[in-house]
Motif scaffolding. Structure first.
Motif, PDB file in Angstrom:
ATOM      1  N   ALA A  60       0.839  -1.208   0.000  1.00  0.00           N
ATOM      2  CA  ALA A  60       0.000   0.000   0.000  1.00  0.00           C
ATOM      3  C   ALA A  60       0.871   1.255   0.000  1.00  0.00           C
ATOM      4  CB  ALA A  60      -0.923  -0.014   1.217  1.00  0.00           C
ATOM      5  N   ALA A  61       1.925   1.253   0.823  1.00  0.00           N
ATOM      6  CA  ALA A  61       2.835   2.399   0.849  1.00  0.00           C
ATOM      7  C   ALA A  61       3.574   2.537  -0.481  1.00  0.00           C
ATOM      8  CB  ALA A  61       3.833   2.238   1.995  1.00  0.00           C
ATOM      9  N   LYS A  64       1.258   4.074  -3.174  1.00  0.00           N
ATOM     10  CA  LYS A  64       1.053   5.518  -3.065  1.00  0.00           C
ATOM     11  C   LYS A  64       2.206   6.303  -3.665  1.00  0.00           C
ATOM     12  CE  LYS A  64      -1.792   5.239   1.115  1.00  0.00           C
ATOM     13  NZ  LYS A  64      -1.892   5.581   2.556  1.00  0.00           N
ATOM     14  N   LEU A  65       3.383   5.663  -3.703  1.00  0.00           N
ATOM     15  CA  LEU A  65       4.576   6.334  -4.234  1.00  0.00           C
ATOM     16  C   LEU A  65       4.983   5.793  -5.597  1.00  0.00           C
ATOM     17  CD1 LEU A  65       6.586   6.214  -0.886  1.00  0.00           C
ATOM     18  CD2 LEU A  65       5.478   8.229  -1.864  1.00  0.00           C
ATOM     19  N   ARG A  66       4.080   5.048  -6.231  1.00  0.00           N
ATOM     20  CA  ARG A  66       4.436   4.409  -7.510  1.00  0.00           C
ATOM     21  C   ARG A  66       4.811   5.440  -8.571  1.00  0.00           C
ATOM     22  NH1 ARG A  66       3.912  -0.667  -9.494  1.00  0.00           N
ATOM     23  NH2 ARG A  66       2.815  -1.349  -7.616  1.00  0.00           N
TER      24      ARG A  66
END
Length: 224
Positions: A60-61, A64-66
């Protein structure tokens, strides 16, 4: 403590729910519970669900930074973002885990998948893990987990303020019949393989303890 009514026979299930009351509020007694961001569960394989949860939160983290990881910025900046924003999420609370080879392998498989996503490659490209690590230069998650646990172990046994942490390590359960099968891995088992059965005494000396850390970390980072 009170027991609510048993379910009716037509449900084909006889389930029991035990409740306690706190300020007239019924609290269900459960087998597992998320406390301070960590899944607490009793019984065998009591860290598998927490590791699964850490992996999900890590993805998930990462998701968000993909946009950052798939951008054209230098890889060194992507590595810094990964180690500051993703790796801590996946290793949160790992100091309390009873480490096994299976858990370490699952964490490393997840990290390698994230590294491939950062580089824009896939398994079909057949690039060796060593080459991927050379390009990303991220910290091996097994190394991070091992260091955190070793440092935490030394920290808690050197406490002299009467906290419950050191007391739990020396606590002996009531005598009873052992369950069938191999005993579950205990928190101290992997520490004793490196520092011996008198590891608590060894940890009192910071110099000795720090010198053993490299050996402890190496036994987990050597896992494929």
């Amino acid at each position: 403590m009170t027991l609510p009514p048993r379910r009716r026979p037509e449900t084909q299930l006889l389930q029991y729910y035990v409740y306690s009351e706190v300020e007239n509020t019924a609290l269900e007694i459960v087998d597992e519970y998320v406390y301070l961001g960590h899944t607490i569960q009793l019984g065998r394989s009591n860290f598998e669900k927490e590791v699964n949860r850490r992996i999900q939160l890590g993805w998930a983290a990462f998701g968000k930074l993909r946009a950052i990881f798939s951008s054209e910025i230098p890889q060194c900046l992507k590595t810094k973002v990964f180690e500051q924003c993703v790796l801590p999420v996946m290793t949160y609370g790992s100091e309390t885990w009873s480490l096994t080879m299976g858990l370490i392998r699952r964490l490393r498989v997840t990290q390698r998948a994230m590294e491939r996503a950062m580089l824009g490659v896939s398994l079909r490209d057949r690039i060796r893990n060593v080459e991927i690590r050379r390009r990303t230069k991220v910290t091996d998650i097994a190394q991070r987990v091992a260091k955190l646990k070793w440092q935490w172990a030394g920290h808690i046994v050197r406490r002299k303020d009467g906290r419950w942490g050191p007391k739990v390590l020396e606590w002996q359960p009531r005598t009873g019949k052992r369950s069938v099968g191999r005993p579950p891995t205990r928190w101290t088992d992997d520490i004793k393989r490196v520092a011996g059965s008198r590891w608590i005494q060894a940890a009192q000396n910071r110099g000795t303890w720090n010198s053993l850390q490299k050996t402890y970390v190496q036994q987990w980072t050597s896992i494929g």
